[in-house]
Design a protein around this motif. Sequence first.
Motif, PDB file in Angstrom:
ATOM      1  N   UNK A  90       0.834  -1.212   0.000  1.00  0.00           N
ATOM      2  CA  UNK A  90       0.000   0.000   0.000  1.00  0.00           C
ATOM      3  C   UNK A  90       0.863   1.254   0.000  1.00  0.00           C
ATOM      4  N   UNK A  91       2.009   1.222   0.697  1.00  0.00           N
ATOM      5  CA  UNK A  91       2.834   2.440   0.722  1.00  0.00           C
ATOM      6  C   UNK A  91       3.501   2.661  -0.645  1.00  0.00           C
ATOM      7  N   UNK A  92       3.878   1.588  -1.331  1.00  0.00           N
ATOM      8  CA  UNK A  92       4.471   1.750  -2.667  1.00  0.00           C
ATOM      9  C   UNK A  92       3.452   2.351  -3.628  1.00  0.00           C
ATOM     10  N   UNK A  93       2.247   1.822  -3.610  1.00  0.00           N
ATOM     11  CA  UNK A  93       1.223   2.354  -4.524  1.00  0.00           C
ATOM     12  C   UNK A  93       0.937   3.823  -4.202  1.00  0.00           C
ATOM     13  N   UNK A  94       0.852   4.127  -2.895  1.00  0.00           N
ATOM     14  CA  UNK A  94       0.567   5.525  -2.510  1.00  0.00           C
ATOM     15  C   UNK A  94       1.706   6.430  -2.985  1.00  0.00           C
ATOM     16  N   UNK A  95       2.966   5.952  -2.843  1.00  0.00           N
ATOM     17  CA  UNK A  95       4.107   6.794  -3.229  1.00  0.00           C
ATOM     18  C   UNK A  95       4.143   7.018  -4.749  1.00  0.00           C
ATOM     19  N   UNK A  96       3.475   6.153  -5.499  1.00  0.00           N
ATOM     20  CA  UNK A  96       3.408   6.301  -6.956  1.00  0.00           C
ATOM     21  C   UNK A  96       2.155   7.068  -7.383  1.00  0.00           C
ATOM     22  N   UNK A  97       1.439   7.598  -6.396  1.00  0.00           N
ATOM     23  CA  UNK A  97       0.248   8.392  -6.707  1.00  0.00           C
ATOM     24  C   UNK A  97      -0.962   7.563  -7.087  1.00  0.00           C
ATOM     25  N   UNK A  98      -0.912   6.245  -6.786  1.00  0.00           N
ATOM     26  CA  UNK A  98      -2.073   5.397  -7.090  1.00  0.00           C
ATOM     27  C   UNK A  98      -3.110   5.591  -5.984  1.00  0.00           C
ATOM     28  N   UNK A  99      -4.315   5.929  -6.374  1.00  0.00           N
ATOM     29  CA  UNK A  99      -5.370   6.157  -5.376  1.00  0.00           C
ATOM     30  C   UNK A  99      -5.755   4.838  -4.719  1.00  0.00           C
ATOM     31  N   UNK A 100      -6.189   4.918  -3.495  1.00  0.00           N
ATOM     32  CA  UNK A 100      -6.625   3.699  -2.820  1.00  0.00           C
ATOM     33  C   UNK A 100      -7.806   3.083  -3.592  1.00  0.00           C
ATOM     34  N   UNK A 101      -7.800   1.767  -3.742  1.00  0.00           N
ATOM     35  CA  UNK A 101      -8.929   1.116  -4.433  1.00  0.00           C
ATOM     36  C   UNK A 101     -10.121   1.142  -3.488  1.00  0.00           C
ATOM     37  N   UNK A 102     -11.265   1.628  -3.955  1.00  0.00           N
ATOM     38  CA  UNK A 102     -12.407   1.766  -3.045  1.00  0.00           C
ATOM     39  C   UNK A 102     -12.850   0.441  -2.431  1.00  0.00           C
TER      40      UNK A 102
END
Length: 313
Positions: free
Chosen positions: A142-154
């Motif tokens: 989750x931190x990698x995706x967040x650092x790449x600007x990927x929004x949290x999957x609803x």
Amino acid sequence: MSRSDNGTWDITESVGATALGVAAGRAAETISDDPLIRDPYAQMFLDAVGDSSPHLYVHDGELSPELAEIDPRIGEWMQAMRGYVASRTRYFDEFFLAAAGTGIRQAVILAAGLDARAWRLDWPAGSRVFELDQPKVLEFKTSTLASQGVAQAPVQLSVPVDLRHDWPAALRAAGFDPTAPTAWSAEGLLPYLNSAAQDLLFERIADLSAPGSRVAVEAFAADLFSAESNAQREAQMQRYREVAAKLGRADVLSTGSLFYEEERSDVVEWLSEHGWQTTAIGGVDLMARNGRGVAADLDDATPQSVFVEGRLS
Ligand code: SAM
């Protein structure tokens, strides 16, 4: 690389690093000419780990020409594995989409690793996807995706827990509803559980499954856990390690040594005996169905697996 029955791990360690290996397969497939699946997130995980990866092929997505020159068969072996990972990913993607198509709105991905289905698939409104894995693995994801600007999957809910511990309590605490039908998956998990832990896993799934629930499992032929199969895997790993050593890498992961090699319940039998209607397809047939069959002399390059689906009326 050793492990203990209660050990924990990060993404570059022990069983955690196997999730990176699968992500590498998905990343390579995604950029291939005719991909079976597309996972644009897989490469982000590989990039985040960079040089700390215990795999050889992370930077390239594909095997580097340098490696292929040292041993062309390593290239074929990795190609076969890529076809296997792609076929397996597609199998579970189709399973979840079919379950959602029948109205199931609750999914549980056991040992989610770096699987990005919660982000990739078109989940119907109201769906919830519970992802279970070791705390550090999910935190990395989750931190990698967040650092790449990927929004949290609803739809996505992390449930950081060891699957040998009381994960049903953690799942309920995260909002899981045992009265609603559920689609469960166990992909790339069973060899890392011992026989008793595998039985307990299925008992718990059954306890938590309302009528109409479904389960998809990557199961393995009994042979996978035999001494002969172990010796074959070791020989293969030795080749891999020799190539790695020539490249100055002494720290590559030996996945096979992380398997619990002991007799265990047959998944089709277990599910059938507990009231699930099952269908199954062998890994080799699944790959052939997807146009990813491998040459006969490479048939030990991919796991001797069986993909099993169970449905509860
Ligand atoms: N299912 C994912 C996929 O196919 O991409 C990941 C597969 S990876 C080969 C194995 C995963 O199982 C790792 O993420 C590892 O952390 C997880 N795992 C294995 N044993 C576990 C346990 N006892 N508790 C939690 N996670 C476990």
